[in-house]
Design an enzyme around this catalytic site. Structure first.
Site, PDB file in Angstrom:
ATOM      1  N   SER A 346       0.805  -1.207   0.000  1.00  0.00           N
ATOM      2  CA  SER A 346       0.000   0.000   0.000  1.00  0.00           C
ATOM      3  C   SER A 346       0.844   1.265   0.000  1.00  0.00           C
ATOM      4  O   SER A 346       1.562   1.548  -0.946  1.00  0.00           O
ATOM      5  CB  SER A 346      -0.939  -0.038   1.205  1.00  0.00           C
ATOM      6  OG  SER A 346      -1.941   0.937   1.091  1.00  0.00           O
ATOM      7  N   ASP A 357      10.556   5.004  -9.911  1.00  0.00           N
ATOM      8  CA  ASP A 357      10.196   5.631 -11.178  1.00  0.00           C
ATOM      9  C   ASP A 357      11.066   6.850 -11.487  1.00  0.00           C
ATOM     10  O   ASP A 357      11.427   7.092 -12.639  1.00  0.00           O
ATOM     11  CB  ASP A 357       8.721   6.029 -11.171  1.00  0.00           C
ATOM     12  CG  ASP A 357       7.800   4.861 -11.490  1.00  0.00           C
ATOM     13  OD1 ASP A 357       8.302   3.726 -11.587  1.00  0.00           O
ATOM     14  OD2 ASP A 357       6.579   5.082 -11.635  1.00  0.00           O
ATOM     15  N   LYS A 371      -0.557  -3.972  -3.497  1.00  0.00           N
ATOM     16  CA  LYS A 371      -1.870  -3.412  -3.187  1.00  0.00           C
ATOM     17  C   LYS A 371      -1.965  -2.046  -3.842  1.00  0.00           C
ATOM     18  O   LYS A 371      -1.465  -1.057  -3.323  1.00  0.00           O
ATOM     19  CB  LYS A 371      -2.107  -3.287  -1.687  1.00  0.00           C
ATOM     20  CG  LYS A 371      -3.495  -2.744  -1.361  1.00  0.00           C
ATOM     21  CD  LYS A 371      -3.734  -2.615   0.116  1.00  0.00           C
ATOM     22  CE  LYS A 371      -5.164  -2.136   0.387  1.00  0.00           C
ATOM     23  NZ  LYS A 371      -5.390  -0.747  -0.039  1.00  0.00           N
TER      24      LYS A 371
END
Length: 441
Positions: A346, A357, A371
């Site tokens: 999460s 990224d 999740k």
């Protein structure tokens, strides 16, 4: 944490909570002997049936919410009779109640519990383990768990989707769980001599938690142990230290975040100030077994690390998008290594995914839980509420990691036996090695 959190994988906690519970997840490694013993104890049909019913459970139950109490949405103006609430449905419910009242072998049936069962069953029918109904007591408990204080044993509990059992995914320093020598990856086989088979993560956590000074008896299946481990753990008030720091040799700073509670951002700021005062040259952020937490909290922390741009964005079923952004004013200027494992879920995946990224850090460990969905709590105006999955979230590069997780740049197993023997942390050692390469030392 004994949670729901989770999480905040909730996690004990279990936060997904988040949120927390934050509680999470995980694949099983090096479990052949343990799995064999467990398999003999369970009826294959029940195991397979339950496996099919579980989609993905955390965090660490955990209980992973992405909202604080102020974000609870009142359910207003939804009126109208639905296809579900028809005369046929109401008549059938009445018929079932008549049969129970007339023939059930006990006469002390709790009507409120019957009603709660109807509400919970409706949410269960969605097939989404993160969409749940909360009674008034459950709602208060879940909300309190996001404050960073709860009553339990100080262990994080996650759900193992392979075994369909809860397992210990983390132990808090100085907690009753540590004093009782609970270990990461212990399978929770029984609680107070009652089997945990078929119980949800929240139900396991609920049975472990309790008033300070009371005792819970756990029966554990532990890797390397021929017999079950029986242990009594005294519950206590647990004030959750969600951030801890340390300085290693060669100017390497270490900052561990166990979950993203309301108190976590300030603890993070203070922790970073302490590390900066030591003139660290590189930073290891440990998100292992972090079941998640509050979305606002993780975004605030991300703003202390990331360059200008998107931290995460969400999309609902109609394609409506909401961006959470960073102004880049506090972009970190030293090498970063992030530790993750199969229990990182999460909100911890939001932070690690954004760092990956943007290429400002190297991920080390195991693939995260996966999740990638967001829940909101809806107030039913009578002290109860429902937590409902309302959208999916995406990393800055547009990746939805739900059910997939985030792969580390450097994969390394955690050797539980080595840690139990002499505190050797194979994943942390690899993170230090990677950092040394980044620092060219």
């Amino acid at each position: 944490m004994d949670s729901n959190n989770g999480l905040n994988q909730s996690t004990e906690p279990v936060m997904d909570y988040n949120n927390q519970v934050v509680t999470g997840p995980g694949s099983v490694n090096n479990q052949d002997g343990k799995d064999t013993r467990l398999t003999k104890r369970f009826i294959a049909g029940i195991l397979i049936g339950f496996l099919a019913s579980v989609l993905v459970v955390s965090t660490v139950v955990l209980y992973l919410l992405f909202v604080g109490k102020s974000a609870i949405s009142p359910v207003l103006g939804l009126g109208g009779r639905s296809e579900l609430i028809s005369d046929e449905t109401l008549n059938k419910i009445q018929a079932l109640e008549d049969v129970i009242d007339t023939y059930y072998y006990k006469t002390d049936v709790d009507k409120q519990e019957e009603a709660n069962g109807i509400y919970k069953g409706l949410m269960d029918s969605l097939g989404d383990p993160y969409s749940v109904y909360y009674t008034e007591e459950e709602l208060d408990e879940m909300m309190n768990s996001t404050k960073g204080v709860y009553y339990g044993i100080g262990a994080y509990v996650s759900f193992d989707n392979t075994l369909n059992m809860a397992r210990i995914s983390g132990v808090m320093p100085g907690s009753p769980a540590e004093a009782a020598e609970l270990c990461v990856d212990d399978i929770i086989y029984e609680i107070n001599k009652e089997s945990t088979q078929g119980l949800s993560l929240e139900e396991v956590v609920g049975r472990i938690k309790g008033e300070a000074g009371t005792t819970v008896h756990l029966t554990l299946v532990r890797e390397g142990s021929a017999d079950n481990v029986e242990v009594d753990v005294e519950r206590a008030q647990i004030e959750v230290p969600t951030v801890s720091t340390e300085v290693f040799d060669n100017g390497i700073g270490y900052l561990k975040i166990t979950e993203f509670d309301e108190v976590t951002y300030q603890q993070f700021v203070e922790g970073m100030a302490e590390l900066r005062a030591e003139n660290i040259e590189g930073l290891i952020i440990d998100l292992r077994s972090n079941p998640g937490g509050n979305l606002a909290t993780v975004c605030d922390i991300a703003r202390q690390l990331l360059p200008k741009g998107i931290i995460v964005y969400t999309e609902d079923r109609d394609g409506n998008r909401e961006d959470y952004t960073c102004d880049g004013e506090h972009e970190i200027d030293i090498p970063v290594v992030v530790l993750v494992n199969q229990y990182s879920a999460s909100a911890s995946e939001i932070l690690s995914g954004a760092i990956k990224d943007y290429g400002i850090g190297t991920l080390v460990g195991k693939t995260t839980y996966g999740k990638g969905i967001v829940q909101r709590i809806f107030d039913l105006r009578d002290g109860t509420a429902v937590k409902l999955t309302v959208s999916s979230y995406f990393t800055p590069n547009g990746i939805n990691i739900h059910g997939v997780g985030i792969e580390p740049d450097v994969e390394v197993e955690y050797d539980a036996e080595a840690y139990a023997k002499d505190k050797t942390d194979t994943q942390l050692d690899k993170a230090k090695e990677v950092m040394m390469e980044l620092l060219d030392k």
